[in-house]
Design an enzyme around this catalytic site. Structure first.
Site, PDB file in Angstrom:
ATOM      1  N   ASN A   7       0.793  -1.213  -0.132  1.00  0.00           N
ATOM      2  CA  ASN A   7      -0.021   0.013  -0.029  1.00  0.00           C
ATOM      3  C   ASN A   7       0.951   1.233  -0.027  1.00  0.00           C
ATOM      4  O   ASN A   7       1.697   1.340   0.758  1.00  0.00           O
ATOM      5  CB  ASN A   7      -0.866  -0.069   1.501  1.00  0.00           C
ATOM      6  CG  ASN A   7      -1.933   1.250   1.285  1.00  0.00           C
ATOM      7  OD1 ASN A   7      -1.421   2.215   1.116  1.00  0.00           O
ATOM      8  ND2 ASN A   7      -2.964   1.047   1.545  1.00  0.00           N
ATOM      9  N   HIS A  10       1.082   6.271   1.666  1.00  0.00           N
ATOM     10  CA  HIS A  10       1.658   7.265   2.786  1.00  0.00           C
ATOM     11  C   HIS A  10       2.988   8.000   2.124  1.00  0.00           C
ATOM     12  O   HIS A  10       3.504   8.844   2.476  1.00  0.00           O
ATOM     13  CB  HIS A  10       2.307   6.407   4.018  1.00  0.00           C
ATOM     14  CG  HIS A  10       1.163   6.304   4.802  1.00  0.00           C
ATOM     15  ND1 HIS A  10      -0.020   7.302   5.109  1.00  0.00           N
ATOM     16  CD2 HIS A  10       0.703   5.013   5.402  1.00  0.00           C
ATOM     17  CE1 HIS A  10      -0.857   6.553   5.713  1.00  0.00           C
ATOM     18  NE2 HIS A  10      -0.573   5.376   5.904  1.00  0.00           N
ATOM     19  N   HIS A  43      -5.610   3.588  -1.442  1.00  0.00           N
ATOM     20  CA  HIS A  43      -6.873   4.037  -1.063  1.00  0.00           C
ATOM     21  C   HIS A  43      -7.189   5.612  -1.269  1.00  0.00           C
ATOM     22  O   HIS A  43      -6.620   6.440  -1.078  1.00  0.00           O
ATOM     23  CB  HIS A  43      -6.816   3.843   0.607  1.00  0.00           C
ATOM     24  CG  HIS A  43      -8.004   4.030   1.161  1.00  0.00           C
ATOM     25  ND1 HIS A  43      -8.382   3.757   2.385  1.00  0.00           N
ATOM     26  CD2 HIS A  43      -9.378   4.557   0.663  1.00  0.00           C
ATOM     27  CE1 HIS A  43      -9.510   4.064   2.928  1.00  0.00           C
ATOM     28  NE2 HIS A  43     -10.016   4.607   1.818  1.00  0.00           N
ATOM     29  N   ARG A  45      -9.292   8.200  -0.691  1.00  0.00           N
ATOM     30  CA  ARG A  45     -10.248   8.572   0.315  1.00  0.00           C
ATOM     31  C   ARG A  45     -11.299   9.685  -0.270  1.00  0.00           C
ATOM     32  O   ARG A  45     -10.701  10.564  -1.096  1.00  0.00           O
ATOM     33  CB  ARG A  45      -9.358   8.920   1.689  1.00  0.00           C
ATOM     34  CG  ARG A  45      -8.637   7.869   2.168  1.00  0.00           C
ATOM     35  CD  ARG A  45      -8.033   8.349   3.671  1.00  0.00           C
ATOM     36  NE  ARG A  45      -9.056   8.559   4.588  1.00  0.00           N
ATOM     37  CZ  ARG A  45      -9.424   7.726   5.384  1.00  0.00           C
ATOM     38  NH1 ARG A  45      -8.722   6.673   5.669  1.00  0.00           N
ATOM     39  NH2 ARG A  45     -10.366   7.942   6.515  1.00  0.00           N
ATOM     40  N   ARG A  49      -6.988  12.995   1.206  1.00  0.00           N
ATOM     41  CA  ARG A  49      -5.871  13.482   1.987  1.00  0.00           C
ATOM     42  C   ARG A  49      -4.486  13.106   1.351  1.00  0.00           C
ATOM     43  O   ARG A  49      -3.674  13.606   1.961  1.00  0.00           O
ATOM     44  CB  ARG A  49      -6.243  13.123   3.347  1.00  0.00           C
ATOM     45  CG  ARG A  49      -6.004  11.550   3.827  1.00  0.00           C
ATOM     46  CD  ARG A  49      -6.012  11.389   5.197  1.00  0.00           C
ATOM     47  NE  ARG A  49      -7.375  11.603   5.601  1.00  0.00           N
ATOM     48  CZ  ARG A  49      -7.804  10.839   6.816  1.00  0.00           C
ATOM     49  NH1 ARG A  49      -7.236  10.229   7.573  1.00  0.00           N
ATOM     50  NH2 ARG A  49      -9.011  11.140   7.085  1.00  0.00           N
ATOM     51  N   GLU A  70      -8.607   0.581  -3.059  1.00  0.00           N
ATOM     52  CA  GLU A  70      -9.555   0.752  -1.713  1.00  0.00           C
ATOM     53  C   GLU A  70     -10.340   1.905  -1.798  1.00  0.00           C
ATOM     54  O   GLU A  70      -9.550   2.749  -2.163  1.00  0.00           O
ATOM     55  CB  GLU A  70      -8.489   0.711  -0.451  1.00  0.00           C
ATOM     56  CG  GLU A  70      -7.896  -0.264  -0.020  1.00  0.00           C
ATOM     57  CD  GLU A  70      -7.045  -0.200   1.250  1.00  0.00           C
ATOM     58  OE1 GLU A  70      -7.418   0.754   1.684  1.00  0.00           O
ATOM     59  OE2 GLU A  70      -6.251  -0.994   1.510  1.00  0.00           O
ATOM     60  N   THR A 101      -8.076   3.753   8.502  1.00  0.00           N
ATOM     61  CA  THR A 101      -9.429   2.965   8.552  1.00  0.00           C
ATOM     62  C   THR A 101      -9.480   1.868  10.022  1.00  0.00           C
ATOM     63  O   THR A 101      -8.611   1.186  10.113  1.00  0.00           O
ATOM     64  CB  THR A 101      -9.378   1.856   7.464  1.00  0.00           C
ATOM     65  OG1 THR A 101      -8.796   2.718   6.217  1.00  0.00           O
ATOM     66  CG2 THR A 101     -10.671   1.167   7.064  1.00  0.00           C
ATOM     67  N   GLU A 151     -11.112  -9.359   2.924  1.00  0.00           N
ATOM     68  CA  GLU A 151      -9.843  -8.802   3.623  1.00  0.00           C
ATOM     69  C   GLU A 151     -10.072  -8.882   5.180  1.00  0.00           C
ATOM     70  O   GLU A 151     -10.846  -7.851   5.612  1.00  0.00           O
ATOM     71  CB  GLU A 151      -9.260  -7.519   3.101  1.00  0.00           C
ATOM     72  CG  GLU A 151      -7.931  -7.311   3.666  1.00  0.00           C
ATOM     73  CD  GLU A 151      -7.356  -5.967   3.330  1.00  0.00           C
ATOM     74  OE1 GLU A 151      -7.331  -5.707   1.938  1.00  0.00           O
ATOM     75  OE2 GLU A 151      -6.527  -5.167   3.841  1.00  0.00           O
ATOM     76  N   HIS A 191      -3.564  -4.511   7.759  1.00  0.00           N
ATOM     77  CA  HIS A 191      -3.806  -3.272   8.824  1.00  0.00           C
ATOM     78  C   HIS A 191      -2.954  -3.864   9.848  1.00  0.00           C
ATOM     79  O   HIS A 191      -3.199  -4.586  10.543  1.00  0.00           O
ATOM     80  CB  HIS A 191      -5.240  -3.045   9.019  1.00  0.00           C
ATOM     81  CG  HIS A 191      -5.497  -1.844   9.556  1.00  0.00           C
ATOM     82  ND1 HIS A 191      -5.763  -0.756   8.533  1.00  0.00           N
ATOM     83  CD2 HIS A 191      -5.145  -1.229  10.628  1.00  0.00           C
ATOM     84  CE1 HIS A 191      -5.803   0.398   9.288  1.00  0.00           C
ATOM     85  NE2 HIS A 191      -5.373   0.144  10.689  1.00  0.00           N
TER      86      HIS A 191
HETATM   87  N1  PXP Z   1      -5.906  -2.938   4.278  1.00  0.00           N
HETATM   88  C1  PXP Z   1      -6.700  -2.060   4.298  1.00  0.00           C
HETATM   89  C2  PXP Z   1      -7.982  -2.492   3.943  1.00  0.00           C
HETATM   90  C3  PXP Z   1      -6.424  -0.943   4.828  1.00  0.00           C
HETATM   91  O1  PXP Z   1      -7.368   0.221   4.700  1.00  0.00           O
HETATM   92  C4  PXP Z   1      -5.344  -0.381   5.156  1.00  0.00           C
HETATM   93  C5  PXP Z   1      -4.805   0.938   5.432  1.00  0.00           C
HETATM   94  O2  PXP Z   1      -5.003   1.929   4.729  1.00  0.00           O
HETATM   95  C6  PXP Z   1      -4.281  -1.420   4.845  1.00  0.00           C
HETATM   96  C7  PXP Z   1      -4.621  -2.605   4.644  1.00  0.00           C
HETATM   97  C8  PXP Z   1      -2.801  -1.189   5.376  1.00  0.00           C
HETATM   98  O3  PXP Z   1      -2.555  -0.998   6.830  1.00  0.00           O
HETATM   99  P1  PXP Z   1      -0.954  -0.553   7.150  1.00  0.00           P
HETATM  100  O4  PXP Z   1      -1.082   0.716   6.548  1.00  0.00           O
HETATM  101  O5  PXP Z   1      -1.445  -0.424   8.681  1.00  0.00           O
HETATM  102  O6  PXP Z   1      -0.297  -1.677   6.901  1.00  0.00           O
END
Ligand code: PXP
Length: 241
Positions: A7, A10, A43, A45, A49, A70, A101, A151, A191
């Site tokens: 992901n 960030h 994602h 949003r 952001r 996402e 999330t 998921e 997550h």
């Molecule tokens: N899966 C989903 C559905 C999420 O919303 C997120 C956070 O955006 C992640 C995985 C990844 O989480 P993390 O950044 O804590 O690894």
């Protein structure tokens, strides 16, 4: 074989902190792929952001593994997904004031709304995954929507502070995975997973893909994207020294 979805949100968080053009999440996705990422997740949003609409379109054109979008269960997002056609969509709950999330999608409480989004997207050839807590009621509801994947939200496992709490949360992830597989659902998880807590989740039989963002990006800032991704894959397979 278990796969890693990286992901890259960030990278965009850092860019948006200055409303500028760097660092570029598309470049990050390419480097992650070169280092062995099996998929790229972003994602979009509602408040934009971090990831922007343009990023989603560019990722669709450049990602060579698979691209997981996402998004919230809204008409705006469903229409965007129909236009962009990611390889799959993960539906997540979204509240503007949350930092990230915070919980899984309450599928059982909005079955008609979620089913409509699932049917629309899957009807257009986009498989859908539902981000849910490891809760048997939600798994049954996810199955009832005809989504291909779930998921499992690993946040409670990641936040468990004692060994026994961690064990309890891991057991519920295992039971949830077994129940979902029994119903014919495919199972991903994510997550809060880190280099230190990923291995037991990666060992759950039938787990297909782990989606990991923050921990990889935090390490990438210090050691570089490719090394951070490579080391996460090693951690998943119990080979991180
Ligand atoms: N899966 C989903 C559905 C999420 O919303 C997120 C956070 O955006 C992640 C995985 C990844 O989480 P993390 O950044 O804590 O690894």
């Amino acid at each position: 074989m278990l796969t890693l979805g990286v992901n890259i949100d960030h990278v965009a968080t850092v860019r948006q902190a200055r409303q500028t053009v760097e660092p570029n999440p598309i470049a990050a996705a390419l480097l992650a792929e070169l280092a062995g990422a099996d998929g790229i997740t972003a994602h979009l949003r509602e408040d934009r952001r971090h990831i922007q609409d343009r990023d989603i379109r560019l990722l669709r054109q450049t990602v060579r593994t698979h691209f997981n979008l996402e998004m919230a269960v809204t008409e705006e997002m469903v229409n965007l997904a129909l236009e962009v056609k990611p390889d799959y969509v993960t539906l997540v709950p979204e509240r503007r004031e949350e930092v990230t999330t915070e919980g899984g999608l309450a599928v059982a409480h909005q079955i008609d709304r979620v089913s409509y989004a699932v049917t629309t997207l899957q009807g257009a050839g986009i498989p859908v995954s539902l981000f849910i807590d490891p809760d048997l009621l939600q798994i049954q509801a996810a199955h009832d929507t005809s989504a291909c994947f779930i998921e499992l939200h690993t946040g409670r496992y990641a936040e468990a502070r004692s060994e026994s709490a961690r064990h309890h949360e891991l057991e519920s992830l295992k039971n949830a995975t077994a129940k979902a597989l029994n119903l014919g659902l495919r199972v991903n998880a994510g997550h809060g997973l880190t280099y230190w807590n990923v291995y037991p989740v990666a060992q759950i039989p039938g787990m297909e893909e782990l989606n990991i963002g923050h921990s990889i990006m935090a390490r990438a800032i210090l050691v570089g994207m490719e090394r951070a991704v490579r080391e996460m894959k090693q951690a998943m397979f119990g080979a991180l020294g």
